[in-house]
Scaffold this active site. Sequence first.
Site, PDB file in Angstrom:
ATOM      1  N   CYS A  38       5.132  -1.983  13.912  1.00  0.00           N
ATOM      2  CA  CYS A  38       4.601  -2.705  12.752  1.00  0.00           C
ATOM      3  C   CYS A  38       3.902  -1.693  11.846  1.00  0.00           C
ATOM      4  CB  CYS A  38       3.624  -3.784  13.220  1.00  0.00           C
ATOM      5  SG  CYS A  38       2.645  -4.480  11.887  1.00  0.00           S
ATOM      6  N   CYS A  82       0.072  -2.177  11.580  1.00  0.00           N
ATOM      7  CA  CYS A  82      -0.624  -1.760  12.808  1.00  0.00           C
ATOM      8  C   CYS A  82      -0.654  -0.236  12.884  1.00  0.00           C
ATOM      9  CB  CYS A  82       0.046  -2.352  14.044  1.00  0.00           C
ATOM     10  SG  CYS A  82      -0.342  -4.104  14.310  1.00  0.00           S
ATOM     11  N   ASP A 129      -1.147  -0.873  -2.546  1.00  0.00           N
ATOM     12  CA  ASP A 129       0.266  -1.127  -2.276  1.00  0.00           C
ATOM     13  C   ASP A 129       1.078   0.104  -2.693  1.00  0.00           C
ATOM     14  OD1 ASP A 129       2.047  -3.977  -1.852  1.00  0.00           O
ATOM     15  OD2 ASP A 129       3.097  -2.228  -2.651  1.00  0.00           O
ATOM     16  N   HIS A 188      -3.098  -8.188  14.812  1.00  0.00           N
ATOM     17  CA  HIS A 188      -1.714  -8.464  14.388  1.00  0.00           C
ATOM     18  C   HIS A 188      -1.447  -9.969  14.480  1.00  0.00           C
ATOM     19  CE1 HIS A 188       2.585  -7.649  13.681  1.00  0.00           C
ATOM     20  NE2 HIS A 188       2.721  -8.758  14.399  1.00  0.00           N
ATOM     21  N   ASN A 207       2.317 -14.128   0.863  1.00  0.00           N
ATOM     22  CA  ASN A 207       3.720 -14.486   1.025  1.00  0.00           C
ATOM     23  C   ASN A 207       3.914 -14.921   2.472  1.00  0.00           C
ATOM     24  OD1 ASN A 207       4.377 -13.761  -1.613  1.00  0.00           O
ATOM     25  ND2 ASN A 207       4.693 -11.629  -1.058  1.00  0.00           N
ATOM     26  N   GLY A 214       9.111 -14.575   0.436  1.00  0.00           N
ATOM     27  CA  GLY A 214       9.009 -13.202  -0.057  1.00  0.00           C
ATOM     28  C   GLY A 214       8.288 -12.244   0.873  1.00  0.00           C
ATOM     29  N   HIS A 273       3.143  -8.847   9.231  1.00  0.00           N
ATOM     30  CA  HIS A 273       1.742  -8.722   9.642  1.00  0.00           C
ATOM     31  C   HIS A 273       0.952  -9.271   8.452  1.00  0.00           C
ATOM     32  CE1 HIS A 273      -1.632  -6.057  11.542  1.00  0.00           C
ATOM     33  NE2 HIS A 273      -2.187  -6.831  10.587  1.00  0.00           N
ATOM     34  N   HIS A 305      -1.078 -10.375   5.387  1.00  0.00           N
ATOM     35  CA  HIS A 305      -1.787  -9.567   4.389  1.00  0.00           C
ATOM     36  C   HIS A 305      -1.963 -10.383   3.115  1.00  0.00           C
ATOM     37  CE1 HIS A 305       2.558  -8.816   4.196  1.00  0.00           C
ATOM     38  NE2 HIS A 305       2.415  -8.710   2.888  1.00  0.00           N
ATOM     39  N   HIS A 318      -2.352 -10.143  -0.928  1.00  0.00           N
ATOM     40  CA  HIS A 318      -2.148  -9.291  -2.102  1.00  0.00           C
ATOM     41  C   HIS A 318      -3.241  -9.586  -3.128  1.00  0.00           C
ATOM     42  CE1 HIS A 318       2.174  -8.103  -1.321  1.00  0.00           C
ATOM     43  NE2 HIS A 318       2.136  -9.207  -0.587  1.00  0.00           N
TER      44      HIS A 318
HETATM   45  P1  5GP Z   1       5.182  -8.744   1.489  1.00  0.00           P
HETATM   46  O1  5GP Z   1       6.436  -8.812   0.668  1.00  0.00           O
HETATM   47  O2  5GP Z   1       5.488  -8.617   2.969  1.00  0.00           O
HETATM   48  O3  5GP Z   1       4.214  -9.851   1.177  1.00  0.00           O
HETATM   49  O4  5GP Z   1       4.436  -7.431   1.023  1.00  0.00           O
HETATM   50  C1  5GP Z   1       4.527  -6.215   1.656  1.00  0.00           C
HETATM   51  C2  5GP Z   1       3.963  -5.180   0.709  1.00  0.00           C
HETATM   52  O5  5GP Z   1       3.701  -3.992   1.431  1.00  0.00           O
HETATM   53  C3  5GP Z   1       4.904  -4.807  -0.435  1.00  0.00           C
HETATM   54  O6  5GP Z   1       4.267  -5.084  -1.678  1.00  0.00           O
HETATM   55  C4  5GP Z   1       5.173  -3.317  -0.221  1.00  0.00           C
HETATM   56  O7  5GP Z   1       5.263  -2.606  -1.431  1.00  0.00           O
HETATM   57  C5  5GP Z   1       3.998  -2.873   0.616  1.00  0.00           C
HETATM   58  N1  5GP Z   1       4.272  -1.769   1.541  1.00  0.00           N
HETATM   59  C6  5GP Z   1       5.381  -1.619   2.325  1.00  0.00           C
HETATM   60  N2  5GP Z   1       5.270  -0.520   3.080  1.00  0.00           N
HETATM   61  C7  5GP Z   1       4.081   0.055   2.768  1.00  0.00           C
HETATM   62  C8  5GP Z   1       3.408   1.226   3.224  1.00  0.00           C
HETATM   63  O8  5GP Z   1       3.881   1.984   4.087  1.00  0.00           O
HETATM   64  N3  5GP Z   1       2.189   1.500   2.668  1.00  0.00           N
HETATM   65  C9  5GP Z   1       1.626   0.685   1.725  1.00  0.00           C
HETATM   66  N4  5GP Z   1       0.430   1.047   1.240  1.00  0.00           N
HETATM   67  N5  5GP Z   1       2.222  -0.433   1.275  1.00  0.00           N
HETATM   68  C10 5GP Z   1       3.431  -0.756   1.793  1.00  0.00           C
HETATM   69 ZN    ZN Z   2       0.926  -5.444  12.960  1.00  0.00          ZN
END
Ligand code: 5GP
Ligand code: ZN
Length: 120
Positions: free
Chosen positions: A3, A6, A29, A45, A84, A90, A95, A97, A99
Amino acid sequence: MDCIFCKINNKEIPSEFLVDTKTVFAIKDIKPSAPVHYLIIPKEHVESIAHLEGNHSQIISELIFTARDLAVNAGLKGYKLVFNVGREGGQVIDHLHLHLLGGWNRKEDIDHMPHPRLDK
Ligand code: 5GP
Ligand code: ZN
């Protein structure tokens, strides 16, 4: 566990921490969708909002208060907080989070936000 969040939390993937408490951390991001785009992430997690249990209410509360404080520190007058949930919602990283999106100041960006506005 394979992950990304994680691994960032465990420092296996290096990343700048904007906030680092016992329960949550925040990072920028990697592919920002707004001038300011932070992710606020619980250290535990939990897959998504759909996987929350009753004992997680403290985590959710801390995610939201942390986002609010980050927005104040970034000088944001207005912002969006987005969870999301699932692929259809989306979500790409499984894990939980939150935004934090903001920093728009061009009228055309504000007028073309993707969500319905009551005054239109
Ligand atoms: P989700 O679409 O799952 O709600 O958002 C995941 C977010 O994590 C995306 O906006 C993506 O740009 C961001 N993201 C993906 N991998 C990484 C990473 O390795 N580091 C950081 N800082 N952000 C990441
Ligand atoms: Zn995780």
